[in-house]
Design an enzyme around this catalytic site. Structure first.
Site, PDB file in Angstrom:
ATOM      1  N   TYR A 264       0.738  -1.039  -0.118  1.00 54.32           N
ATOM      2  CA  TYR A 264       0.033   0.113  -0.042  1.00 54.32           C
ATOM      3  C   TYR A 264       0.966   1.336   0.186  1.00 54.32           C
ATOM      4  CZ  TYR A 264      -3.795  -3.277   1.041  1.00 54.32           C
ATOM      5  OH  TYR A 264      -4.441  -4.525   1.056  1.00 54.32           O
TER       6      TYR A 264
ATOM      7  N   PRO B 209     -11.204  -0.664  -2.578  1.00 52.40           N
ATOM      8  CA  PRO B 209     -12.321  -1.483  -3.057  1.00 52.40           C
ATOM      9  C   PRO B 209     -13.547  -0.674  -2.724  1.00 52.40           C
ATOM     10  CG  PRO B 209     -11.065  -2.619  -1.393  1.00 52.40           C
ATOM     11  CD  PRO B 209     -10.625  -1.421  -1.218  1.00 52.40           C
TER      12      PRO B 209
ATOM     13  N   HIS C  97      -7.721   1.187   1.413  1.00 52.59           N
ATOM     14  CA  HIS C  97      -7.176  -0.418   1.983  1.00 52.59           C
ATOM     15  C   HIS C  97      -6.201  -0.629   3.072  1.00 52.59           C
ATOM     16  CE1 HIS C  97      -7.601  -4.608   1.564  1.00 52.59           C
ATOM     17  NE2 HIS C  97      -7.939  -4.682   0.138  1.00 52.59           N
TER      18      HIS C  97
ATOM     19  N   LYS D 267     -24.358 -21.255  -2.482  1.00 54.02           N
ATOM     20  CA  LYS D 267     -23.162 -22.324  -1.632  1.00 54.02           C
ATOM     21  C   LYS D 267     -24.159 -23.674  -1.548  1.00 54.02           C
ATOM     22  CE  LYS D 267     -22.757 -19.474   1.897  1.00 54.02           C
ATOM     23  NZ  LYS D 267     -22.213 -19.042   3.230  1.00 54.02           N
TER      24      LYS D 267
ATOM     25  N   LYS E 234     -22.157 -27.427  -1.839  1.00 56.04           N
ATOM     26  CA  LYS E 234     -22.160 -27.954  -0.625  1.00 56.04           C
ATOM     27  C   LYS E 234     -23.029 -29.382  -0.521  1.00 56.04           C
ATOM     28  CE  LYS E 234     -22.364 -24.399   2.967  1.00 56.04           C
ATOM     29  NZ  LYS E 234     -23.150 -23.749   4.101  1.00 56.04           N
TER      30      LYS E 234
ATOM     31  N   SER F 101     -16.236 -27.634  -1.050  1.00 59.00           N
ATOM     32  CA  SER F 101     -16.059 -26.468  -0.575  1.00 59.00           C
ATOM     33  C   SER F 101     -16.651 -25.358  -1.521  1.00 59.00           C
ATOM     34  CB  SER F 101     -14.662 -26.241  -0.182  1.00 59.00           C
ATOM     35  OG  SER F 101     -14.309 -24.754  -0.501  1.00 59.00           O
TER      36      SER F 101
ATOM     37  N   SER G  52     -11.134 -12.312  -4.915  1.00 60.43           N
ATOM     38  CA  SER G  52     -11.343 -12.231  -3.316  1.00 60.43           C
ATOM     39  C   SER G  52     -12.932 -12.562  -2.963  1.00 60.43           C
ATOM     40  CB  SER G  52     -11.035 -10.945  -2.844  1.00 60.43           C
ATOM     41  OG  SER G  52     -11.014 -10.990  -1.541  1.00 60.43           O
TER      42      SER G  52
HETATM   43  N1  COA Z   1     -18.871 -30.108   2.119  1.00 60.52           N
HETATM   44  C1  COA Z   1     -19.757 -29.215   2.324  1.00 60.52           C
HETATM   45  N2  COA Z   1     -19.984 -28.044   3.161  1.00 60.52           N
HETATM   46  C2  COA Z   1     -18.582 -27.549   2.994  1.00 60.52           C
HETATM   47  C3  COA Z   1     -17.272 -28.293   2.725  1.00 60.52           C
HETATM   48  C4  COA Z   1     -17.590 -29.517   2.027  1.00 60.52           C
HETATM   49  N3  COA Z   1     -16.737 -30.206   1.618  1.00 60.52           N
HETATM   50  N4  COA Z   1     -16.385 -27.324   2.450  1.00 60.52           N
HETATM   51  C5  COA Z   1     -16.683 -26.349   3.204  1.00 60.52           C
HETATM   52  N5  COA Z   1     -18.098 -26.433   3.454  1.00 60.52           N
HETATM   53  C6  COA Z   1     -18.807 -25.094   4.059  1.00 60.52           C
HETATM   54  C7  COA Z   1     -18.202 -24.681   5.178  1.00 60.52           C
HETATM   55  O1  COA Z   1     -18.771 -25.348   6.195  1.00 60.52           O
HETATM   56  C8  COA Z   1     -18.915 -23.184   5.186  1.00 60.52           C
HETATM   57  O2  COA Z   1     -20.253 -23.370   5.759  1.00 60.52           O
HETATM   58  P1  COA Z   1     -21.145 -22.067   6.317  1.00 60.52           P
HETATM   59  O3  COA Z   1     -21.517 -21.509   4.953  1.00 60.52           O
HETATM   60  O4  COA Z   1     -22.142 -22.636   6.921  1.00 60.52           O
HETATM   61  O5  COA Z   1     -20.203 -21.209   7.002  1.00 60.52           O
HETATM   62  C9  COA Z   1     -19.081 -23.056   3.663  1.00 60.52           C
HETATM   63  O6  COA Z   1     -19.151 -24.249   2.966  1.00 60.52           O
HETATM   64  C10 COA Z   1     -18.126 -22.147   3.076  1.00 60.52           C
HETATM   65  O7  COA Z   1     -16.965 -22.782   3.308  1.00 60.52           O
HETATM   66  P2  COA Z   1     -15.826 -22.676   1.836  1.00 60.52           P
HETATM   67  O8  COA Z   1     -16.534 -22.261   0.803  1.00 60.52           O
HETATM   68  O9  COA Z   1     -15.133 -23.492   1.929  1.00 60.52           O
HETATM   69  O10 COA Z   1     -14.881 -21.119   2.499  1.00 60.52           O
HETATM   70  P3  COA Z   1     -14.586 -20.437   3.687  1.00 60.52           P
HETATM   71  O11 COA Z   1     -16.028 -19.684   4.037  1.00 60.52           O
HETATM   72  O12 COA Z   1     -13.958 -21.356   4.564  1.00 60.52           O
HETATM   73  O13 COA Z   1     -13.666 -19.335   3.019  1.00 60.52           O
HETATM   74  C11 COA Z   1     -11.720 -18.195   2.559  1.00 60.52           C
HETATM   75  C12 COA Z   1     -12.463 -19.608   2.426  1.00 60.52           C
HETATM   76  C13 COA Z   1     -10.374 -18.373   1.808  1.00 60.52           C
HETATM   77  C14 COA Z   1     -12.353 -17.095   1.615  1.00 60.52           C
HETATM   78  C15 COA Z   1     -11.358 -17.816   3.916  1.00 60.52           C
HETATM   79  O14 COA Z   1     -10.824 -18.790   4.404  1.00 60.52           O
HETATM   80  C16 COA Z   1     -10.782 -16.460   4.040  1.00 60.52           C
HETATM   81  O15 COA Z   1      -9.552 -16.449   4.274  1.00 60.52           O
HETATM   82  N6  COA Z   1     -11.476 -15.281   4.186  1.00 60.52           N
HETATM   83  C17 COA Z   1     -11.116 -14.104   4.138  1.00 60.52           C
HETATM   84  C18 COA Z   1     -10.824 -13.572   2.797  1.00 60.52           C
HETATM   85  C19 COA Z   1     -10.762 -12.077   2.796  1.00 60.52           C
HETATM   86  O16 COA Z   1     -10.021 -11.368   3.510  1.00 60.52           O
HETATM   87  N7  COA Z   1     -11.257 -11.277   1.889  1.00 60.52           N
HETATM   88  C20 COA Z   1     -11.145  -9.812   1.780  1.00 60.52           C
HETATM   89  C21 COA Z   1      -9.840  -9.351   1.402  1.00 60.52           C
HETATM   90  S1  COA Z   1      -9.684  -7.571   1.646  1.00 60.52           S
HETATM   91  C1  HC5 Z   2     -14.921  -4.710   0.302  1.00 60.33           C
HETATM   92  C2  HC5 Z   2     -14.299  -5.916  -0.137  1.00 60.33           C
HETATM   93  C3  HC5 Z   2     -12.880  -5.645  -0.558  1.00 60.33           C
HETATM   94  C4  HC5 Z   2     -12.107  -6.504  -1.012  1.00 60.33           C
HETATM   95  C5  HC5 Z   2     -10.684  -6.190  -1.334  1.00 60.33           C
HETATM   96  C6  HC5 Z   2      -9.541  -7.406  -1.433  1.00 60.33           C
HETATM   97  O1  HC5 Z   2      -9.993  -8.609  -1.730  1.00 60.33           O
HETATM   98  O2  HC5 Z   2      -8.593  -6.933  -1.454  1.00 60.33           O
HETATM   99  C7  HC5 Z   2      -7.326  -7.853  -1.548  1.00 60.33           C
HETATM  100  C8  HC5 Z   2      -6.492  -7.815  -0.104  1.00 60.33           C
HETATM  101  C9  HC5 Z   2      -5.558  -8.740  -0.096  1.00 60.33           C
HETATM  102  O3  HC5 Z   2      -4.444  -8.483   0.775  1.00 60.33           O
HETATM  103  O4  HC5 Z   2      -5.541  -9.801  -0.535  1.00 60.33           O
HETATM  104  C10 HC5 Z   2      -6.391  -7.483  -2.574  1.00 60.33           C
HETATM  105  N1  HC5 Z   2      -7.193  -7.619  -4.042  1.00 60.33           N
HETATM  106  C11 HC5 Z   2      -8.143  -6.728  -4.375  1.00 60.33           C
HETATM  107  C12 HC5 Z   2      -6.144  -7.227  -4.984  1.00 60.33           C
HETATM  108  C13 HC5 Z   2      -7.446  -9.036  -4.027  1.00 60.33           C
END
Ligand code: COA
Ligand code: HC5
Length: 641
Positions: A122, A135, A358, A434, A438, A443, A569
């Site tokens: 950043y 974002p 961000h 989802k 599921k 996943s 993302s």
């Molecule tokens: N069978 C049935 N259900 C499953 C499954 C399987 N094999 N695998 C996963 N599921 C279910 C989970 O239990 C969960 O249930 P819920 O909806 O009741 O919570 C759901 O499916 C979602 O799981 P999944 O799709 O595997 O993803 P996740 O929620 O674990 O997310 C990431 C994965 C990578 C997005 C998460 O770990 C993460 O890091 N999130 C943050 C991302 C972020 O910061 N984004 C913004 C950046 S600025």
């Molecule tokens: C309001 C939703 C914002 C999502 C923003 C996001 O995913 O930013 C990422 C941050 C990171 O460290 O992975 C960067 N990206 C936009 C380049 C995927």
């Protein structure tokens, strides 16, 4: 990694689990007044209990790096990279030295990575924050279509943010959980009362929430004119939405369309240019005070003017553009201060959402705040107002020199070029959410990522380096690592999918393997064992120790690996909203998605200046890929798991 804690309430908006009883939320009776800062006991106790970010083993990262390069490199390139890695890891070599340095850093800092990450990702990144970094978030269209409705909704929104802020200040926010592990809550303390400040070569962030006199005002911008609005009364209670509405009316009447200089547009500039212009701007005392008032404010509310006309079909895409950059200088791009961490945007015609800078935080805390605000704004039993006289909101004045005028003109031109260049398509994929993955025991996130791989391969007949954000918040001050969604397993699947010589059973088998490999990478990433931040750390350690940058980082393969033509993302929310961001390379796509139970919201972005990319084409390919993957699963009997 999922589903082990059935007794807890599950927060479907973040995919993170919210737990009331064991958060610092339990100790409501110990609450502090509004000015409480983060240094009180509960928050710190929780934070101290979190593990530190691990430094993965060197050999593991090198091996996994080779694996990640396989789908995106030619055989010869990969051979060369392997040689460089062997040399790097050799006993007594530079790799070992840097690894030791990192381990030492990990033992003496709260988080060996976070400060470096904020700088590299950043503060040292010099492209405009607009489109290239900040974002946007689009809320469902609200039920108003005139100025009065705009102000009424905006005042509820302010009241909702203040309600959330009370939870932050009182440390009554429920701790979030991911896969049974509690998460770092620090980012919640970084998003209000903070701002980015441009520098000549590197920017910085200020957070006034931590000052001895935390701010009690927000900034409101209307017709490109900025106002300070005190949002607490003298006894420390937040103004009610009725009171806030009166104040917004006063602001709107005091800011008719004028020919005043649209100073906010300066924040859309390349950071070096803005850094220089900023120094000139704040030489004037009035300007300096006005800028400080914006930086100190709790957040900014943008009361927008008209937006370009949109049909029902294009509404969400047009709204995404308004959130990301405001539509150019003739629309709302100057009705912002893009350095401000959090800006809420409310238009006249029911359009509303937010944009955030961000550097201080990831999406999930922002989304949690917005979910709360939306819920709050729907309440009918709003507190009523005592009829006390309220201070007139103060207009912020700027003295604009001839030189500044030129800077403003240049910023307008550049912003308009960038606005013309960005293409954003929002699609609501309504066939399933989802629920389908599921039901097939897959996943959902991995299923969507593999569909993206298929969509890209079908469009370009090759795989590309792909980034998906993974949260590192299981660790103290954790930010993100990269899930590399293009894997050998995903490559085998996408290549087989449209091959008429392959049987469906084989294709399903490859799909399962690809989805499983993705979920395995995710587990590895969220537990601090992915490769990208470790490699970055090793490189930064070399810089820190004033060593020459090791060959593996000068390798064209490393540049290729970091050239993310798919930057993606997942950002889930309770409210049915869409988040969006721009591509991170000129010939790439930004793909943000919000998987709900029965539908998925996608925002796909690309640059018009790149002939090879087309957001509409890729989003159509994503829809097809999701549908085709479901059809394949439904039509193919599967081997027992
Ligand atoms: N069978 C049935 N259900 C499953 C499954 C399987 N094999 N695998 C996963 N599921 C279910 C989970 O239990 C969960 O249930 P819920 O909806 O009741 O919570 C759901 O499916 C979602 O799981 P999944 O799709 O595997 O993803 P996740 O929620 O674990 O997310 C990431 C994965 C990578 C997005 C998460 O770990 C993460 O890091 N999130 C943050 C991302 C972020 O910061 N984004 C913004 C950046 S600025
Ligand atoms: C309001 C939703 C914002 C999502 C923003 C996001 O995913 O930013 C990422 C941050 C990171 O460290 O992975 C960067 N990206 C936009 C380049 C995927």
């Amino acid at each position: 990694m999922f589903g082990s804690r059935t007794m807890w309430g599950i927060c479907s908006r973040t995919g993170l689990r919210m737990v009331k009883p064991c958060g610092f939320g339990r100790l409501r009776h110990l609450v502090k007044p509004v000015s409480a800062t983060r240094v009180s006991g509960r928050y710190l106790t929780h934070q101290k209990g979190l593990p530190g970010l691990p430094v993965p083993p060197l050999q593991q990262t090198c091996e996994r790096y080779v694996g990640a390069l396989e789908p995106i490199l030619e055989v010869e390139e990969l051979k060369h990279t392997k040689q460089l890695l062997d040399e790097f890891q050799r006993a007594g070599g530079v790799g070992e030295r840097l690894q030791r340095g990192l381990e030492k850093r990990a033992s003496s800092t709260e988080n060996w990575l976070s400060a470096w990450w904020v700088e590299v990702a950043y503060l040292d990144y010099r492209l405009p924050v607009v489109v290239h970094s900040s974002p946007g978030l689009v809320l469902p269209r609200m039920n108003f279509s005139d100025k009065q409705g705009q102000m009424r909704f905006a005042s509820k929104l302010i009241a909702g943010v203040l309600d959330f802020k009370t939870m932050i200040d009182n440390e009554t926010l429920p701790v979030e959980f991911l896969g049974g592990n509690s998460l770092c809550m620090n980012q919640y303390y970084e998003v209000l009362s903070s701002c980015r400040i441009p520098g000549l070569k590197r920017d910085s962030i200020v957070n006034h929430a931590k000052s001895s006199q935390p701010p009690k005002h927000i900034t409101v911008v209307h017709n490109f004119q900025f106002f300070v609005l005190d949002v607490y009364s003298s006894d420390g209670t937040p103004l009610t939405s009725d009171q806030l509405c009166v104040q917004l009316e006063r602001i709107c009447s005091a800011s008719p369309e004028t020919s005043e200089e649209p100073v906010g547009i300066l924040t859309t500039q390349h950071r070096d240019s803005w850094g220089q212009a900023y120094l000139n701007l704040i030489q004037d005392k009035t300007n300096k005070e006005s800028v400080l008032a914006i930086q100190r404010s709790i957040f900014t509310l943008c009361l927008d003017g008209a937006t370009p006309p949109a049909s029902d079909e294009t509404y969400r895409s047009c709204a995404a553009v308004q959130m990301l950059h405001g539509g150019g200088s003739r629309w709302n791009s100057a009705n912002r201060w893009f350095d401000k961490t959090l800006q809420f945007i409310v238009g006249e015609d029911g359009i509303c959402g937010a944009i955030y800078e961000h550097a201080p935080a990831e999406g999930p805390p922002i989304v949690a705040l917005i979910d709360h605000v939306v819920e709050y704004s729907r309440k009918t039993d709003m507190p009523t107002s005592p009829s006390v006289p309220l201070q007139t909101p103060q207009k912020l004045h700027f003295n604009i020199s001839a030189e500044m005028k030129k800077d403003i003109e240049e910023a307008e031109n550049n912003m308009n070029t960038l606005a013309r260049d960005l293409d954003v398509r929002v699609i609501v994929f309504g066939h399933f959410g989802k629920n389908v993955p599921k039901a097939h025991k897959m996943s959902p996130d991995a299923f969507i990522q593999i569909a993206l791989q298929l969509a890209y391969y079908r469009t370009y007949q090759r795989c590309c380096s792909t980034y998906e954000s993974a949260s590192l918040r299981m660790y103290r001050l954790g930010r993100t690592d990269t899930i590399r969604s293009a894997s050998s397993a995903s490559a085998s699947f996408v290549k087989a999918f449209d091959d008429p010589n392959k049987k469906n059973t084989e294709k399903v088998d490859l799909m399962e393997k690809a989805v499983k490999a993705h979920r395995a990478y995710t587990n590895m990433a969220i537990s601090g064992q992915a490769i990208d931040r470790h490699l970055l750390g090793l490189k930064m350690q070399a810089v820190e120790e004033k060593l020459s940058v090791p060959e593996i980082f000068k390798d064209p393969a490393y540049a290729k690996a970091l050239h993310y033509q798919l930057s993606t993302s997942q950002v889930p929310s309770k409210t049915d909203c869409v988040m969006c961001f721009g591509p991170v390379v000129p010939n790439g796509y930004g793909v943000c998605y919000n998987p709900m139970n029965e539908h998925i919201n996608f925002a796909v972005s690309s640059f018009n200046s790149c002939k090879e990319t087309n957001a509409a084409r890729l989003s159509a390919a994503v829809e097809d890929a999701l549908l085709d993957m479901r059809t394949l699963l439904e039509q193919t009997p599967r081997a027992k798991l």
